[in-house]
Write a protein that holds these residues in place. Structure first.
Motif, PDB file in Angstrom:
ATOM      1  N   GLU A 108       0.814  -1.204   0.000  1.00 29.37           N
ATOM      2  CA  GLU A 108       0.000   0.000   0.000  1.00 29.37           C
ATOM      3  C   GLU A 108       0.849   1.257   0.000  1.00 29.37           C
ATOM      4  OE1 GLU A 108      -2.326   0.090   3.542  1.00 29.37           O
ATOM      5  OE2 GLU A 108      -0.594  -0.055   4.871  1.00 29.37           O
ATOM      6  N   HIS A 110       0.540   5.544   1.143  1.00 30.17           N
ATOM      7  CA  HIS A 110      -0.244   6.464   1.958  1.00 30.17           C
ATOM      8  C   HIS A 110      -1.136   7.331   1.064  1.00 30.17           C
ATOM      9  CE1 HIS A 110      -1.106   9.810   4.714  1.00 30.17           C
ATOM     10  NE2 HIS A 110      -0.915   8.909   5.683  1.00 30.17           N
ATOM     11  N   PRO A 111      -2.360   7.633   1.494  1.00 27.34           N
ATOM     12  CA  PRO A 111      -3.277   8.444   0.683  1.00 27.34           C
ATOM     13  C   PRO A 111      -2.729   9.812   0.280  1.00 27.34           C
ATOM     14  CG  PRO A 111      -4.454   7.416   2.505  1.00 27.34           C
ATOM     15  CD  PRO A 111      -3.004   7.132   2.727  1.00 27.34           C
ATOM     16  N   SER A 112      -1.771  10.344   1.047  1.00 23.75           N
ATOM     17  CA  SER A 112      -1.208  11.666   0.728  1.00 23.75           C
ATOM     18  C   SER A 112      -0.528  11.680  -0.639  1.00 23.75           C
ATOM     19  CB  SER A 112      -0.208  12.097   1.806  1.00 23.75           C
ATOM     20  OG  SER A 112       0.884  11.194   1.882  1.00 23.75           O
ATOM     21  N   GLY A 114      -1.621  10.422  -3.322  1.00 21.70           N
ATOM     22  CA  GLY A 114      -2.628  10.594  -4.359  1.00 21.70           C
ATOM     23  C   GLY A 114      -2.933  12.034  -4.713  1.00 21.70           C
ATOM     24  N   PRO A 134      -4.744   4.885  -3.356  1.00 24.81           N
ATOM     25  CA  PRO A 134      -5.768   5.819  -2.857  1.00 24.81           C
ATOM     26  C   PRO A 134      -7.006   5.757  -3.749  1.00 24.81           C
ATOM     27  CG  PRO A 134      -3.612   6.850  -2.839  1.00 24.81           C
ATOM     28  CD  PRO A 134      -3.433   5.526  -3.518  1.00 24.81           C
TER      29      PRO A 134
END
Length: 197
Positions: A108, A110-112, A114, A134
Protein backbone atom coordinates in the motif's frame (compact mmCIF):
# COMPACT_ATOMS: atom_id res chain seq x y z
CA UNK A 1 31.28 16.16 9.21
CA UNK A 2 28.76 18.95 9.60
CA UNK A 3 29.40 20.41 6.13
CA UNK A 4 28.93 17.17 4.21
CA UNK A 5 26.53 17.74 1.32
CA UNK A 6 26.81 14.60 -0.84
CA UNK A 7 27.20 11.05 0.46
CA UNK A 8 27.54 7.94 -1.71
CA UNK A 9 27.84 4.49 -0.14
CA UNK A 10 27.91 1.65 -2.67
CA UNK A 11 29.21 -1.91 -2.84
CA UNK A 12 29.96 -1.85 0.87
CA UNK A 13 29.64 -5.24 2.46
CA UNK A 14 26.96 -5.17 5.17
CA UNK A 15 29.31 -6.95 7.59
CA UNK A 16 31.46 -3.80 7.66
CA UNK A 17 28.74 -1.82 9.45
CA UNK A 18 27.95 -2.91 12.98
CA UNK A 19 24.76 -0.92 13.61
CA UNK A 20 22.14 1.31 12.07
CA UNK A 21 23.06 5.01 11.83
CA UNK A 22 21.14 7.19 14.27
CA UNK A 23 22.15 10.54 12.82
CA UNK A 24 23.26 11.87 9.43
CA UNK A 25 24.66 15.36 8.72
CA UNK A 26 21.86 17.95 8.78
CA UNK A 27 23.28 19.79 5.73
CA UNK A 28 23.22 16.67 3.60
CA UNK A 29 21.63 17.37 0.20
CA UNK A 30 21.96 14.00 -1.54
CA UNK A 31 22.16 10.52 -0.03
CA UNK A 32 22.93 7.56 -2.25
CA UNK A 33 23.27 4.30 -0.30
CA UNK A 34 22.74 1.21 -2.41
CA UNK A 35 22.22 -2.08 -0.55
CA UNK A 36 21.42 -0.24 2.69
CA UNK A 37 21.47 -3.05 5.30
CA UNK A 38 19.07 -1.67 7.96
CA UNK A 39 15.30 -1.54 8.33
CA UNK A 40 14.88 2.22 8.84
CA UNK A 41 16.58 5.50 8.02
CA UNK A 42 17.14 8.52 10.33
CA UNK A 43 15.62 11.40 8.37
CA UNK A 44 14.51 13.58 11.31
CA UNK A 45 17.31 16.12 10.88
CA UNK A 46 17.71 16.00 7.10
CA UNK A 47 15.45 18.93 6.17
CA UNK A 48 17.84 20.02 3.40
CA UNK A 49 17.86 16.65 1.66
CA UNK A 50 17.05 16.95 -2.06
CA UNK A 51 17.70 13.42 -3.33
CA UNK A 52 17.47 9.96 -1.80
CA UNK A 53 18.68 6.85 -3.62
CA UNK A 54 18.34 3.65 -1.60
CA UNK A 55 18.36 1.09 -4.40
CA UNK A 56 18.12 -2.59 -3.36
CA UNK A 57 18.25 -2.20 0.41
CA UNK A 58 16.65 -3.72 3.50
CA UNK A 59 14.38 -0.85 4.54
CA UNK A 60 10.95 -1.95 5.81
CA UNK A 61 9.54 1.51 6.64
CA UNK A 62 11.07 4.64 5.19
CA UNK A 63 9.63 6.73 8.03
CA UNK A 64 6.53 6.83 10.21
CA UNK A 65 4.17 9.77 10.27
CA UNK A 66 4.76 12.95 8.27
CA UNK A 67 8.39 14.08 8.09
CA UNK A 68 9.18 17.69 7.22
CA UNK A 69 11.37 17.43 4.12
CA UNK A 70 10.70 20.67 2.23
CA UNK A 71 13.58 20.31 -0.25
CA UNK A 72 13.10 16.66 -1.24
CA UNK A 73 12.69 16.32 -5.01
CA UNK A 74 13.89 12.84 -5.94
CA UNK A 75 13.35 9.43 -4.29
CA UNK A 76 14.52 6.12 -5.77
CA UNK A 77 13.64 3.03 -3.73
CA UNK A 78 13.85 0.56 -6.58
CA UNK A 79 14.23 -3.14 -5.68
CA UNK A 80 13.46 -2.54 -1.99
CA UNK A 81 12.31 -6.09 -1.39
CA UNK A 82 11.41 -5.55 2.29
CA UNK A 83 9.42 -2.33 1.89
CA UNK A 84 5.75 -3.01 2.66
CA UNK A 85 4.27 0.50 2.58
CA UNK A 86 5.12 3.97 1.36
CA UNK A 87 4.74 6.68 4.01
CA UNK A 88 2.98 10.00 4.45
CA UNK A 89 4.53 12.60 2.12
CA UNK A 90 2.26 15.51 3.02
CA UNK A 91 5.22 17.33 4.63
CA UNK A 92 7.48 16.69 1.62
CA UNK A 93 5.53 18.77 -0.93
CA UNK A 94 8.24 19.21 -3.58
CA UNK A 95 8.91 15.62 -4.65
CA UNK A 96 9.04 15.51 -8.45
CA UNK A 97 10.25 11.99 -9.23
CA UNK A 98 9.40 8.86 -7.23
CA UNK A 99 10.64 5.41 -8.21
CA UNK A 100 9.27 2.37 -6.37
CA UNK A 101 9.79 -0.19 -9.12
CA UNK A 102 10.35 -3.85 -8.20
CA UNK A 103 9.36 -3.40 -4.55
CA UNK A 104 7.83 -6.87 -4.52
CA UNK A 105 6.42 -6.71 -0.99
CA UNK A 106 4.92 -3.24 -1.27
CA UNK A 107 1.22 -3.57 -0.46
CA UNK A 108 0.00 0.00 0.00
CA UNK A 109 0.87 3.67 -0.35
CA UNK A 110 -0.24 6.46 1.96
CA UNK A 111 -3.28 8.44 0.68
CA UNK A 112 -1.21 11.67 0.73
CA UNK A 113 0.61 10.47 -2.39
CA UNK A 114 -2.63 10.59 -4.36
CA UNK A 115 -2.83 14.38 -4.10
CA UNK A 116 0.82 15.30 -4.33
CA UNK A 117 0.91 18.54 -6.33
CA UNK A 118 4.51 18.59 -7.61
CA UNK A 119 5.00 14.95 -8.57
CA UNK A 120 5.83 14.66 -12.29
CA UNK A 121 7.00 11.03 -12.61
CA UNK A 122 5.79 7.98 -10.64
CA UNK A 123 7.09 4.49 -11.38
CA UNK A 124 5.61 1.59 -9.40
CA UNK A 125 6.22 -1.07 -12.02
CA UNK A 126 6.44 -4.71 -10.95
CA UNK A 127 5.22 -4.08 -7.40
CA UNK A 128 3.63 -7.51 -7.58
CA UNK A 129 1.84 -7.42 -4.19
CA UNK A 130 0.44 -3.92 -4.53
CA UNK A 131 -3.32 -4.32 -4.07
CA UNK A 132 -4.75 -0.90 -3.39
CA UNK A 133 -4.10 2.70 -4.23
CA UNK A 134 -5.77 5.82 -2.86
CA UNK A 135 -9.43 5.76 -3.91
CA UNK A 136 -8.99 9.04 -5.80
CA UNK A 137 -5.88 10.66 -7.28
CA UNK A 138 -5.46 14.31 -8.20
CA UNK A 139 -1.75 14.80 -8.95
CA UNK A 140 -1.98 17.94 -11.03
CA UNK A 141 1.67 17.98 -12.23
CA UNK A 142 1.92 14.27 -13.02
CA UNK A 143 3.05 13.46 -16.57
CA UNK A 144 4.07 9.78 -16.37
CA UNK A 145 2.39 7.04 -14.31
CA UNK A 146 3.69 3.47 -14.50
CA UNK A 147 2.00 0.41 -12.97
CA UNK A 148 3.35 -2.17 -15.44
CA UNK A 149 3.36 -5.70 -14.04
CA UNK A 150 1.41 -4.93 -10.85
CA UNK A 151 -0.30 -8.33 -10.95
CA UNK A 152 -2.23 -7.91 -7.67
CA UNK A 153 -3.64 -4.46 -8.36
CA UNK A 154 -7.42 -4.79 -8.44
CA UNK A 155 -8.62 -1.25 -9.04
CA UNK A 156 -7.39 1.83 -10.81
CA UNK A 157 -8.38 4.93 -8.83
CA UNK A 158 -10.81 7.66 -9.78
CA UNK A 159 -9.05 10.68 -11.26
CA UNK A 160 -9.89 14.33 -10.74
CA UNK A 161 -10.22 16.92 -13.52
CA UNK A 162 -6.92 18.47 -12.38
CA UNK A 163 -4.85 15.68 -13.97
CA UNK A 164 -4.66 17.24 -17.42
CA UNK A 165 -0.85 16.96 -17.62
CA UNK A 166 -0.78 13.16 -17.50
CA UNK A 167 0.50 12.09 -20.91
CA UNK A 168 1.64 8.48 -20.35
CA UNK A 169 -0.22 5.80 -18.40
CA UNK A 170 1.11 2.23 -18.27
CA UNK A 171 -1.21 -0.48 -16.97
CA UNK A 172 0.21 -3.34 -19.01
CA UNK A 173 -0.06 -6.76 -17.37
CA UNK A 174 -2.25 -5.50 -14.54
CA UNK A 175 -4.29 -8.64 -15.00
CA UNK A 176 -6.77 -8.10 -12.13
CA UNK A 177 -7.91 -4.66 -13.17
CA UNK A 178 -11.21 -5.43 -14.87
CA UNK A 179 -12.34 -1.91 -15.73
CA UNK A 180 -11.22 1.69 -15.69
CA UNK A 181 -13.30 4.36 -13.96
CA UNK A 182 -15.43 6.67 -16.08
CA UNK A 183 -13.42 9.60 -14.67
CA UNK A 184 -10.51 8.55 -16.90
CA UNK A 185 -12.12 10.89 -19.44
CA UNK A 186 -10.56 13.77 -17.48
CA UNK A 187 -7.10 12.73 -18.69
CA UNK A 188 -7.32 15.10 -21.65
CA UNK A 189 -3.53 15.26 -22.13
CA UNK A 190 -3.10 11.48 -22.44
CA UNK A 191 -0.95 10.42 -25.41
CA UNK A 192 0.04 6.87 -24.37
CA UNK A 193 -2.28 4.31 -22.75
CA UNK A 194 -0.76 0.84 -22.47
CA UNK A 195 -3.24 -1.93 -21.56
CA UNK A 196 -1.32 -4.88 -22.99
CA UNK A 197 -2.08 -8.11 -21.15
Amino acid sequence: MENLRFLVVDHLRWQCISREPTFLPHKLRWLCWHHYPFSSLPVEHMRKLVGLEMFDGMIKHLWKGPKVLPNMKFIDLGYMGHLTSFPDVSAAPNIERLILSDCHNLVEVHPSLGFHRRLVYLDMSRCTKLKCLPFTIGMESLETLIFSGCFSLERFPEVTPSMVKLSELYLNNCIRVEELPSSIRYLSGLRVLNLIG
